[in-house]
Motif scaffolding. Structure first.
Motif, PDB file in Angstrom:
ATOM      1  N   ASN A 205      30.917  33.332  36.301  1.00 26.07           N
ATOM      2  CA  ASN A 205      31.339  31.984  36.676  1.00 26.07           C
ATOM      3  C   ASN A 205      30.202  30.976  36.514  1.00 26.07           C
ATOM      4  O   ASN A 205      29.077  31.326  36.158  1.00 26.07           O
ATOM      5  N   GLU A 206      30.510  29.716  36.782  1.00 26.32           N
ATOM      6  CA  GLU A 206      29.543  28.636  36.575  1.00 26.32           C
ATOM      7  C   GLU A 206      28.335  28.767  37.498  1.00 26.32           C
ATOM      8  O   GLU A 206      27.207  28.474  37.097  1.00 26.32           O
ATOM      9  N   GLU A 207      28.561  29.197  38.745  1.00 28.13           N
ATOM     10  CA  GLU A 207      27.453  29.320  39.694  1.00 28.13           C
ATOM     11  C   GLU A 207      26.462  30.393  39.240  1.00 28.13           C
ATOM     12  O   GLU A 207      25.240  30.198  39.289  1.00 28.13           O
ATOM     13  N   ALA A 208      26.998  31.518  38.793  1.00 31.89           N
ATOM     14  CA  ALA A 208      26.128  32.589  38.306  1.00 31.89           C
ATOM     15  C   ALA A 208      25.404  32.156  37.037  1.00 31.89           C
ATOM     16  O   ALA A 208      24.224  32.468  36.840  1.00 31.89           O
ATOM     17  N   LYS A 209      26.112  31.423  36.174  1.00 31.75           N
ATOM     18  CA  LYS A 209      25.480  30.926  34.950  1.00 31.75           C
ATOM     19  C   LYS A 209      24.315  30.002  35.283  1.00 31.75           C
ATOM     20  O   LYS A 209      23.236  30.093  34.664  1.00 31.75           O
ATOM     21  N   ALA A 210      24.505  29.127  36.263  1.00 29.94           N
ATOM     22  CA  ALA A 210      23.443  28.194  36.645  1.00 29.94           C
ATOM     23  C   ALA A 210      22.218  28.956  37.152  1.00 29.94           C
ATOM     24  O   ALA A 210      21.070  28.600  36.837  1.00 29.94           O
ATOM     25  N   PHE A 211      22.451  30.014  37.936  1.00 26.29           N
ATOM     26  CA  PHE A 211      21.334  30.813  38.441  1.00 26.29           C
ATOM     27  C   PHE A 211      20.592  31.494  37.294  1.00 26.29           C
ATOM     28  O   PHE A 211      19.351  31.505  37.251  1.00 26.29           O
ATOM     29  N   LEU A 212      21.338  32.064  36.344  1.00 30.02           N
ATOM     30  CA  LEU A 212      20.706  32.754  35.222  1.00 30.02           C
ATOM     31  C   LEU A 212      19.963  31.778  34.314  1.00 30.02           C
ATOM     32  O   LEU A 212      18.890  32.096  33.788  1.00 30.02           O
ATOM     33  N   LYS A 213      20.517  30.586  34.127  1.00 33.56           N
ATOM     34  CA  LYS A 213      19.815  29.568  33.342  1.00 33.56           C
ATOM     35  C   LYS A 213      18.492  29.196  34.010  1.00 33.56           C
ATOM     36  O   LYS A 213      17.465  29.009  33.343  1.00 33.56           O
ATOM     37  N   MET A 214      18.515  29.092  35.342  1.00 34.59           N
ATOM     38  CA  MET A 214      17.289  28.797  36.074  1.00 34.59           C
ATOM     39  C   MET A 214      16.286  29.943  35.918  1.00 34.59           C
ATOM     40  O   MET A 214      15.084  29.718  35.727  1.00 34.59           O
ATOM     41  N   ALA A 215      16.784  31.179  35.981  1.00 33.06           N
ATOM     42  CA  ALA A 215      15.907  32.339  35.820  1.00 33.06           C
ATOM     43  C   ALA A 215      15.251  32.336  34.445  1.00 33.06           C
ATOM     44  O   ALA A 215      14.051  32.611  34.307  1.00 33.06           O
ATOM     45  N   LEU A 216      16.020  32.016  33.428  1.00 33.04           N
ATOM     46  CA  LEU A 216      15.480  31.979  32.068  1.00 33.04           C
ATOM     47  C   LEU A 216      14.491  30.828  31.902  1.00 33.04           C
ATOM     48  O   LEU A 216      13.449  30.973  31.248  1.00 33.04           O
ATOM     49  N   LYS A 217      14.802  29.687  32.503  1.00 35.04           N
ATOM     50  CA  LYS A 217      13.894  28.544  32.421  1.00 35.04           C
ATOM     51  C   LYS A 217      12.561  28.852  33.090  1.00 35.04           C
ATOM     52  O   LYS A 217      11.491  28.454  32.610  1.00 35.04           O
ATOM     53  N   ASN A 218      12.615  29.599  34.204  1.00 32.26           N
ATOM     54  CA  ASN A 218      11.398  29.962  34.932  1.00 32.26           C
ATOM     55  C   ASN A 218      10.706  31.201  34.364  1.00 32.26           C
ATOM     56  O   ASN A 218       9.718  31.673  34.919  1.00 32.26           O
ATOM     57  N   LYS A 219      11.271  31.745  33.277  1.00 31.55           N
ATOM     58  CA  LYS A 219      10.692  32.908  32.588  1.00 31.55           C
ATOM     59  C   LYS A 219      10.640  34.142  33.479  1.00 31.55           C
ATOM     60  O   LYS A 219       9.672  34.900  33.472  1.00 31.55           O
ATOM     61  N   TRP A 220      11.706  34.340  34.264  1.00 31.90           N
ATOM     62  CA  TRP A 220      11.795  35.548  35.064  1.00 31.90           C
ATOM     63  C   TRP A 220      12.279  36.693  34.184  1.00 31.90           C
ATOM     64  O   TRP A 220      13.151  36.525  33.330  1.00 31.90           O
ATOM     65  N   ASN A 221      11.740  37.867  34.414  1.00 32.49           N
ATOM     66  CA  ASN A 221      12.148  39.054  33.661  1.00 32.49           C
ATOM     67  C   ASN A 221      13.489  39.569  34.185  1.00 32.49           C
ATOM     68  O   ASN A 221      13.685  39.681  35.398  1.00 32.49           O
TER      69      ASN A 221
END
Length: 429
Positions: A205-221
């Protein structure tokens, strides 16, 4: 006794059918093999260059097969031509299914028994044109697939994991290791989707997508986990379209197609028949990774002792993504990754406490991709859990603390992530 004859019909003008012949499948297999051998010899003598460019020589090859079949007096000419031409031009009865972009997976339990998944549903293969003619026919096709991928498949090496030219992954096991005959499985990746497309498909869903986008932006593994065929590779591949940097993949075999035009892809090379040469995954990690400074590193599936080298690669400070089989995020982080890493001699010498600390310092987020099986037989792939992995000290040991953030088929957020505090240059401890 089971009747193995294949009765053929032809359509009459004005409607109705008339039976034209009954063919014993064993006899048909024998005739098809005779036509194939004659056709191959004929083409090799007359126009050998056709084999090096089969796609461009399709009409010539089919015409040659038809000519040989007619000269041999073979019954059911069209079926003979289709069967033999598919053998020469492609991968036998697999070819029709491989040409169908809606087919995701093929499973042959033996030469005359199989099924395929199409549009989320499993179907038994009932059309004889999609089945192999014999055990030898299936074996020959499997060997051809392995050779096309630069792999070896024979009595001394009866199991192979290979990649077709279109990116499909093939697993073949020859008779002997497989009790009831050779087996063949093909997992296809006809299209890789972006993260937005996966949301539109209901994968998350959109909420999970937003979290994953944030994770990728912050370069989390990120580790994407789940059962076989649950969409782990598709999910991991979608992340490559969310980063504005170059992507380096290390896989065995290569399965991904990063959604990025700055891509380098590497895979190990097996030793030759004399067990000489070859390039190990660990060597690629130690040389290519540490000397090329990629923006995003995408590792292939963690499934054996090479997991130790994947984790050490993720621990270099390079933004990394990988996948692993597991039943949930906790299992992936606390058991699967450290146990797989312990299969290496390096991991064994360091012990489980060290490996848990290595996981804690290497993984930030775990995404669980699962399978939902509906009563109507439909199979749905969906993200069912997203957890963060926070390293914490317990009795002078660094351990991973797996905290569920999103959970369930609707991915309801159940906690606020602590990793929001993480900066680009540091981790929460």
């Amino acid at each position: 006794m089971q009747d193995t004859r294949d009765t053929r019909y032809t359509m009459l003008k004005g409607g109705g059918n008339i039976k034209v012949e009954s063919i014993d499948e064993g006899k048909f297999s024998q005739i098809a093999e005779e036509v194939r051998i004659k056709a191959v010899n004929h083409i090799r003598d007359e126009k050998p260059e056709a084999f090096s460019a089969p796609a461009q020589s399709r009409d010539y090859l089919r015409a040659s097969v038809r000519k040989i079949a007619l000269e041999s007096g073979a019954p059911d000419i069209n079926r003979i031509v289709d069967a033999v031409s598919n053998d020469i031009l492609g991968f036998g009865p697999l070819q029709r299914l491989l040409d169908d972009n809606e087919v995701n997976e093929l499973r042959y339990y033996k030469y005359n028994n199989g099924e395929y998944e199409k549009n989320g549903r499993l179907h038994r293969i009932e059309d004889s044109k999609l089945l192999f003619l014999s055990e030898e026919h299936m074996r020959r096709t499997a060997v051809k697939i392995a050779q096309s991928a630069g792999r070896r498949l024979d009595e001394s090496s009866p199991i192979v994991d290979a990649r077709l030219p279109d990116g499909s992954r093939v697993s073949a096991v020859l008779k002997g290791v497989s009790l009831h005959g050779s087996t063949l499985m093909v997992r296809r990746f006809p299209k890789f989707f972006s993260l937005d497309e996966l949301v539109a498909m209901g994968y998350l869903n959109e909420e999970a997508k937003a979290f994953l986008k944030m994770a990728l932006k912050n370069k989390w593994n990120i580790v994407v986990c789940g059962p076989m065929g649950s969409g782990k590779t598709t999910c991991a591949n979608s992340f490559t379209g969310e980063v504005d940097t170059d992507v380096l993949t290390i896989e065995d075999p290569i399965e991904t197609r990063p959604l990025n035009d700055r891509v380098r892809q590497f895979e190990p090379i097996l030793p030759n028949i004399e067990d000489k040469g070859g390039v190990k995954l660990s060597y690629i990690v130690q040389t290519v990774l540490l000397r090329t400074r990629p923006g995003l590193l995408l590792f292939g599936e963690c499934r054996d002792f090479n997991t130790f080298f994947v984790l050490t690669g993720m621990n270099t400070g390079t933004h990394s993504i990988t996948t692993v089989h597991s039943v949930n995020c906790y299992d992936a982080v606390m058991y699967r990754l450290p146990i797989l890493a312990s299969m290496s001699s390096e991991g064994q010498s360091m012990g489980m406490n060290y490996l848990l600390g290595l996981v804690a310092s290497s993984v930030d987020v775990a995404v669980y991709s699962g399978l939902i099986k509906h009563d109507d037989g439909r199979i749905e792939r969906r993200v069912l859990e997203i957890s963060e992995v926070v390293p914490k000290w317990v009795n002078d040991m660094l351990l991973p603390d797996v905290r569920v953030i999103f959970k369930g088929a609707n991915l309801v957020q159940v906690a606020e992530p602590k990793l929001l505090k993480k900066g680009e240059g540091g981790r929460v401890a």
